[in-house]
Design a protein around this motif. Sequence first.
Motif, PDB file in Angstrom:
ATOM      1  N   THR A 124       0.809  -1.222   0.000  1.00 37.74           N
ATOM      2  CA  THR A 124       0.000   0.000   0.000  1.00 37.74           C
ATOM      3  C   THR A 124       0.841   1.271   0.000  1.00 37.74           C
ATOM      4  N   ALA A 125       1.753   1.412   0.957  1.00 39.56           N
ATOM      5  CA  ALA A 125       2.474   2.680   1.107  1.00 39.56           C
ATOM      6  C   ALA A 125       3.324   2.999  -0.126  1.00 39.56           C
ATOM      7  N   LEU A 126       4.135   2.048  -0.553  1.00 43.25           N
ATOM      8  CA  LEU A 126       4.980   2.302  -1.725  1.00 43.25           C
ATOM      9  C   LEU A 126       4.164   2.508  -3.006  1.00 43.25           C
ATOM     10  N   PRO A 127       3.105   1.715  -3.256  1.00 39.89           N
ATOM     11  CA  PRO A 127       2.278   2.019  -4.437  1.00 39.89           C
ATOM     12  C   PRO A 127       1.625   3.398  -4.388  1.00 39.89           C
ATOM     13  N   ILE A 128       1.230   3.855  -3.193  1.00 39.34           N
ATOM     14  CA  ILE A 128       0.644   5.195  -3.096  1.00 39.34           C
ATOM     15  C   ILE A 128       1.684   6.253  -3.453  1.00 39.34           C
ATOM     16  N   LEU A 129       2.907   6.083  -2.960  1.00 35.90           N
ATOM     17  CA  LEU A 129       3.968   7.028  -3.317  1.00 35.90           C
ATOM     18  C   LEU A 129       4.229   7.018  -4.822  1.00 35.90           C
ATOM     19  N   ALA A 130       4.259   5.834  -5.400  1.00 36.63           N
ATOM     20  CA  ALA A 130       4.475   5.747  -6.846  1.00 36.63           C
ATOM     21  C   ALA A 130       3.328   6.399  -7.610  1.00 36.63           C
ATOM     22  N   LEU A 131       2.099   6.188  -7.140  1.00 35.42           N
ATOM     23  CA  LEU A 131       0.945   6.802  -7.794  1.00 35.42           C
ATOM     24  C   LEU A 131       1.008   8.321  -7.710  1.00 35.42           C
ATOM     25  N   GLY A 132       1.408   8.835  -6.554  1.00 35.08           N
ATOM     26  CA  GLY A 132       1.499  10.284  -6.409  1.00 35.08           C
ATOM     27  C   GLY A 132       2.565  10.893  -7.297  1.00 35.08           C
ATOM     28  N   LEU A 133       3.712  10.239  -7.388  1.00 38.93           N
ATOM     29  CA  LEU A 133       4.782  10.773  -8.229  1.00 38.93           C
ATOM     30  C   LEU A 133       4.450  10.670  -9.716  1.00 38.93           C
ATOM     31  N   ALA A 134       3.692   9.643 -10.086  1.00 40.39           N
ATOM     32  CA  ALA A 134       3.342   9.465 -11.498  1.00 40.39           C
ATOM     33  C   ALA A 134       2.044  10.159 -11.878  1.00 40.39           C
ATOM     34  N   ALA A 135       1.365  10.773 -10.920  1.00 42.73           N
ATOM     35  CA  ALA A 135       0.054  11.368 -11.188  1.00 42.73           C
ATOM     36  C   ALA A 135       0.070  12.389 -12.323  1.00 42.73           C
ATOM     37  N   PRO A 136       1.056  13.311 -12.394  1.00 44.21           N
ATOM     38  CA  PRO A 136       1.030  14.274 -13.510  1.00 44.21           C
ATOM     39  C   PRO A 136       1.099  13.626 -14.887  1.00 44.21           C
ATOM     40  N   TYR A 137       1.670  12.430 -14.954  1.00 45.33           N
ATOM     41  CA  TYR A 137       1.797  11.747 -16.240  1.00 45.33           C
ATOM     42  C   TYR A 137       0.608  10.827 -16.532  1.00 45.33           C
ATOM     43  N   LEU A 138      -0.256  10.617 -15.535  1.00 44.38           N
ATOM     44  CA  LEU A 138      -1.394   9.719 -15.708  1.00 44.38           C
ATOM     45  C   LEU A 138      -2.721  10.460 -15.807  1.00 44.38           C
ATOM     46  N   VAL A 139      -2.866  11.514 -15.018  1.00 41.97           N
ATOM     47  CA  VAL A 139      -4.162  12.186 -14.935  1.00 41.97           C
ATOM     48  C   VAL A 139      -4.499  12.906 -16.236  1.00 41.97           C
ATOM     49  N   VAL A 140      -3.533  13.608 -16.799  1.00 39.59           N
ATOM     50  CA  VAL A 140      -3.817  14.381 -18.011  1.00 39.59           C
ATOM     51  C   VAL A 140      -4.229  13.480 -19.174  1.00 39.59           C
ATOM     52  N   PRO A 141      -3.514  12.384 -19.471  1.00 39.67           N
ATOM     53  CA  PRO A 141      -3.986  11.517 -20.561  1.00 39.67           C
ATOM     54  C   PRO A 141      -5.347  10.879 -20.288  1.00 39.67           C
ATOM     55  N   LEU A 142      -5.648  10.610 -19.017  1.00 41.97           N
ATOM     56  CA  LEU A 142      -6.898   9.929 -18.703  1.00 41.97           C
ATOM     57  C   LEU A 142      -8.081  10.887 -18.569  1.00 41.97           C
ATOM     58  N   LEU A 143      -7.862  12.040 -17.931  1.00 42.78           N
ATOM     59  CA  LEU A 143      -8.966  12.947 -17.630  1.00 42.78           C
ATOM     60  C   LEU A 143      -8.927  14.244 -18.424  1.00 42.78           C
ATOM     61  N   GLY A 144      -7.771  14.589 -18.965  1.00 40.20           N
ATOM     62  CA  GLY A 144      -7.672  15.821 -19.730  1.00 40.20           C
ATOM     63  C   GLY A 144      -6.852  16.882 -19.019  1.00 40.20           C
ATOM     64  N   GLN A 145      -6.463  17.894 -19.779  1.00 39.02           N
ATOM     65  CA  GLN A 145      -5.608  18.953 -19.249  1.00 39.02           C
ATOM     66  C   GLN A 145      -6.286  19.741 -18.134  1.00 39.02           C
ATOM     67  N   ALA A 146      -7.602  19.812 -18.161  1.00 37.80           N
ATOM     68  CA  ALA A 146      -8.317  20.597 -17.148  1.00 37.80           C
ATOM     69  C   ALA A 146      -8.164  20.016 -15.749  1.00 37.80           C
ATOM     70  N   TRP A 147      -7.780  18.739 -15.644  1.00 37.06           N
ATOM     71  CA  TRP A 147      -7.663  18.090 -14.345  1.00 37.06           C
ATOM     72  C   TRP A 147      -6.235  18.085 -13.814  1.00 37.06           C
ATOM     73  N   ILE A 148      -5.365  18.896 -14.368  1.00 42.84           N
ATOM     74  CA  ILE A 148      -3.984  18.931 -13.904  1.00 42.84           C
ATOM     75  C   ILE A 148      -3.867  19.322 -12.427  1.00 42.84           C
ATOM     76  N   PRO A 149      -4.747  20.193 -11.864  1.00 40.75           N
ATOM     77  CA  PRO A 149      -4.657  20.440 -10.413  1.00 40.75           C
ATOM     78  C   PRO A 149      -4.851  19.178  -9.579  1.00 40.75           C
ATOM     79  N   THR A 150      -5.683  18.255 -10.064  1.00 44.16           N
ATOM     80  CA  THR A 150      -5.869  16.993  -9.339  1.00 44.16           C
ATOM     81  C   THR A 150      -4.566  16.213  -9.270  1.00 44.16           C
ATOM     82  N   ALA A 151      -3.797  16.225 -10.350  1.00 41.06           N
ATOM     83  CA  ALA A 151      -2.514  15.524 -10.357  1.00 41.06           C
ATOM     84  C   ALA A 151      -1.561  16.121  -9.333  1.00 41.06           C
TER      85      ALA A 151
END
Length: 262
Positions: A124-151
């Motif tokens: 759990t802990a390490l995957p959450i850290l990996a998800l947080g660090l990779a969020a800017p590269y995952l959120v925009v392709p999946l949700l769009g540029q408007a969701w960059i604050p979420t990343a």
Amino acid sequence: SQFIFLAFLGFRILSWDDVRGIYRAPWRSAFDKAAREYKFPLFDIPATLGSYAINNLPAILVGSLFGPAFAGYLGVATRLVTGPIVLIATPLSNVFVAEANKSSDRGHMLGVARGLLILVTGLTALPILALGLAAPYLVVPLLGQAWIPTAHIMTALAFMGAAQALSTPLSEVPTLLRRQEVRLVVDAARMVLVFGPLLVGAKMGWEAIDVIYLMAIGGMVGFAIKTAASLYLLKRDTEPAQATLSSPYSIARKQHDEAPVE
């Protein structure tokens, strides 16, 4: 629906003899038992309210301070970061409670706690850290540029989420050891660490994302304190026994008593 479910369980489990036994129970002894266990309502209720406030009020405050759009970004980011905690770390807390009910030996409980911490770190802990660090590269392709604050918010919350994942399996330790006052003190400190940066940052006019980062750091420290307090409670009663066994006087006396008689 909950009432119907409870009524169904009661109908299937309880018999009329059980109901009569409850009615004829010695209520004075029940009240005496409740008086002896005063710590549960006195400390657990405020601590539970504090935990609910920490989990639910930040989004409301962010919405009132920085606008509903940013509150929506925070809500989505929180759901994504805490998803692994709900799916993995929370069931592991049930494992610890079950093991604690099997054996009240503090050494055994401490060993189970350490094993669960290692397990939750990898799952759990390490995957959450990996998800947080990779969020800017995952959120925009999946949700769009408007969701960059979420990343960006996911990156900020990742460290707090990892600390929360580590604390979750041991969250019931103060209750199991009847140290509810420790839980209340820890949750009060967590409230200060979470809401303090949020309110101060908004008062100083800082950017919303900077305030979220400060709040996440405070939350991470709070969960670290919670984990440390649980481990301290488990370890406190095991150390004196180890110290007694390692006492030079005890060892010398044992050797003298066991010396063969010539």
